[in-house]
Design an enzyme around this catalytic site. Structure first.
Site, PDB file in Angstrom:
ATOM      1  N   LYS A   1       0.836  -1.204   0.000  1.00 24.60           N
ATOM      2  CA  LYS A   1       0.000   0.000   0.000  1.00 24.60           C
ATOM      3  C   LYS A   1       0.875   1.261   0.000  1.00 24.60           C
ATOM      4  O   LYS A   1       2.101   1.166   0.112  1.00 24.60           O
ATOM      5  CB  LYS A   1      -0.960  -0.027   1.191  1.00 24.60           C
TER       6      LYS A   1
HETATM    7  C1  PLP Z   1      -4.676  -5.143   1.319  1.00 27.72           C
HETATM    8  C2  PLP Z   1      -6.153  -5.279   1.392  1.00 27.72           C
HETATM    9  C3  PLP Z   1      -6.804  -5.754   2.555  1.00 27.72           C
HETATM   10  C4  PLP Z   1      -6.072  -6.340   3.716  1.00 27.72           C
HETATM   11  O1  PLP Z   1      -5.210  -5.486   4.355  1.00 27.72           O
HETATM   12  P1  PLP Z   1      -4.262  -6.049   5.506  1.00 27.72           P
HETATM   13  O2  PLP Z   1      -3.696  -4.828   6.127  1.00 27.72           O
HETATM   14  O3  PLP Z   1      -3.216  -6.894   4.828  1.00 27.72           O
HETATM   15  O4  PLP Z   1      -5.088  -6.856   6.433  1.00 27.72           O
HETATM   16  C5  PLP Z   1      -8.186  -5.730   2.590  1.00 27.72           C
HETATM   17  N1  PLP Z   1      -8.917  -5.304   1.545  1.00 27.72           N
HETATM   18  C6  PLP Z   1      -8.329  -4.875   0.405  1.00 27.72           C
HETATM   19  C7  PLP Z   1      -9.182  -4.385  -0.717  1.00 27.72           C
HETATM   20  C8  PLP Z   1      -6.925  -4.863   0.285  1.00 27.72           C
HETATM   21  O5  PLP Z   1      -6.367  -4.469  -0.855  1.00 27.72           O
END
Ligand code: PLP
Length: 396
Positions: free
Chosen positions: A182
């Protein structure tokens, strides 16, 4: 040749200095840096309240628990998203009801939501996939009309805006991720945003075993020897102060990071403009794209359920050739409706979610990360063209 990864977090001197500070003070669990990170997150997004968690999945779990989700309830989620959007509904014994997506945005198609609402429906979890906000106006309107809550899965949504409003500030709650894929990262990490004070309080308690006050408040207040009250069933979903400090350092650079991501995306738009077999990501009017990822649709022909498997093999050939040339690509994300757990439990078939199925089979994410050079982007585009032309030779 150096490999070009799909993503690469960049840590600088400030980041390194930041994570050392909690080690010096000795307070390494959720504490002052987590609080600072939350305040800075609120300032950036405009959300009145921000609550840090150990991941976005934890944030989503807390959000739906705080909203009272229980067995027998149904929640509408997109059929193309990371699996945890649906998993958190399952964790509470409720049922995710999958809604097909719009192939032009990869986001939930608001036109398909109304038909899925039943007397059991309690909420909607729209996802702002890859940094583009879902079309929130019709979703919020439907939610209001049917008395449903809305939790925005804004895992990829940092920097994404919808008619001027930041992702995660439009529904009852928003949930962000700080996974290394992210825009900013704390290793693992997440954030819940809300404008409802009682949800803020509940979320703070639920991330901390259901405690009536935080460890820090206890240590700083009177009678530190007394444990808090535990009136509800909570979790340990706290972020550490090491991560909080790293989060603060990353917030210092957030504007620059987002500007850089947007200009990398602009450059891909330009150098891939003539590749008509690849549909680049686009932001509809009123949307500001955060470009958590640059995800294209592989479409040498108009994709349908009939040609999907053939186009899927071609896409994979292209990805394999890029891999051999040292360039990492990925499918955008997956369609939970195709995954064993959901397909078996709910008897789901691709025909029920044709566009989610096509997105799963034909999406293609290109490398995009801070400090990616123009030369690297040009190499990606050149190798992509070469891989495509050798794949489709004599086939189109
Ligand atoms: C990355 C992601 C998650 C999960 O995030 P984490 O921090 O790894 O738990 C959930 N939903 C979407 C759409 C994502 O891209």
């Amino acid at each position: 040749m150096n490999r070009i990864p799909i993503a690469r977090p960049v840590f600088d001197e400030q980041d390194r200095a930041a994570v050392l500070k909690p080690l010096e003070s000795g307070w390494v669990v959720q504490g002052p840096y987590v609080k600072q990170f939350e305040d800075r997150f609120s300032a950036f997004t405009g959300a009145p309240f921000s609550v840090a968690t150990s991941s976005c999945t934890a944030a989503l779990h807390i959000a739906v628990a705080a909203l009272g989700l229980k067995p027998g309830d149904e929640v509408i989620v997109p059929a193309f998203t990371w699996v945890s959007t649906a998993n958190v509904v399952e964790y509470l014994g409720a049922a995710p009801v999958f809604c097909d997506v719009d192939l032009a945005t990869f986001n939930i198609d608001p036109d398909h939501i109304a038909a899925l609402i039943t007397p059991r429906t309690v909420g909607i979890i729209p996802v702002h996939l890859f940094g583009l906000c879902a079309d929130m106006a019709p979703i919020l309107k439907l939610a209001r009309a049917h008395g449903l809550w809305v939790v925005e899965d804004a895992a990829c949504g940092l920097g994404a805006r919808y008619h001027g409003r930041h992702a995660g500030t439009m529904g009852d709650a928003g949930c962000f991720s700080f996974h290394p894929r992210k825009a900013i990262t704390t290793g693992e990490g997440g954030m819940i945003t809300t404008n409802r004070e009682e949800l803020d309080g509940l979320a703070r308690s639920l991330r901390d075993h259901g405690a009536s006050r935080s460890d820090r408040a206890r240590h700083e207040g009177q009678d530190a020897f007394l444990l808090a009250e535990y009136d509800r069933l909570g979790f340990n979903y706290r972020l550490t102060d090491l991560q909080g400090a790293l989060g603060c350092a990353q917030m210092d650079r957030l504007e620059r990071i987002l500007t850089e991501r947007a200009s990398l995306a602009r450059r891909y738009d330009e150098i891939l403009q003539d590749a008509d077999w690849l549909e680049a990501p686009k932001a509809p009017d009123g949307h500001e794209h955060g470009y958590q990822a640059y995800v294209c649709l592989f479409r040498p022909e108009t994709p349908t359920l009939r040609n999907a498997d053939r186009l899927h093999r071609w896409r994979n050939d292209v990805m394999r050739k890029l891999e051999a040339a040292g360039i990492a690509t990925r499918q955008g994300t997956h369609a939970p409706v195709r995954l064993g757990y959901y397909a078996r439990k709910y008897g789901l078939k691709p025909e029920q979610f044709p566009r989610a199925y096509l997105a799963d089979r034909l999406s293609l994410a290109l490398p995009l990360f801070p400090r990616m050079t123009e030369a690297e982007q040009v190499t990606v585009a050149a190798e992509l063209r070469r891989a495509f032309s050798t794949t489709i030779v004599g086939r189109l």
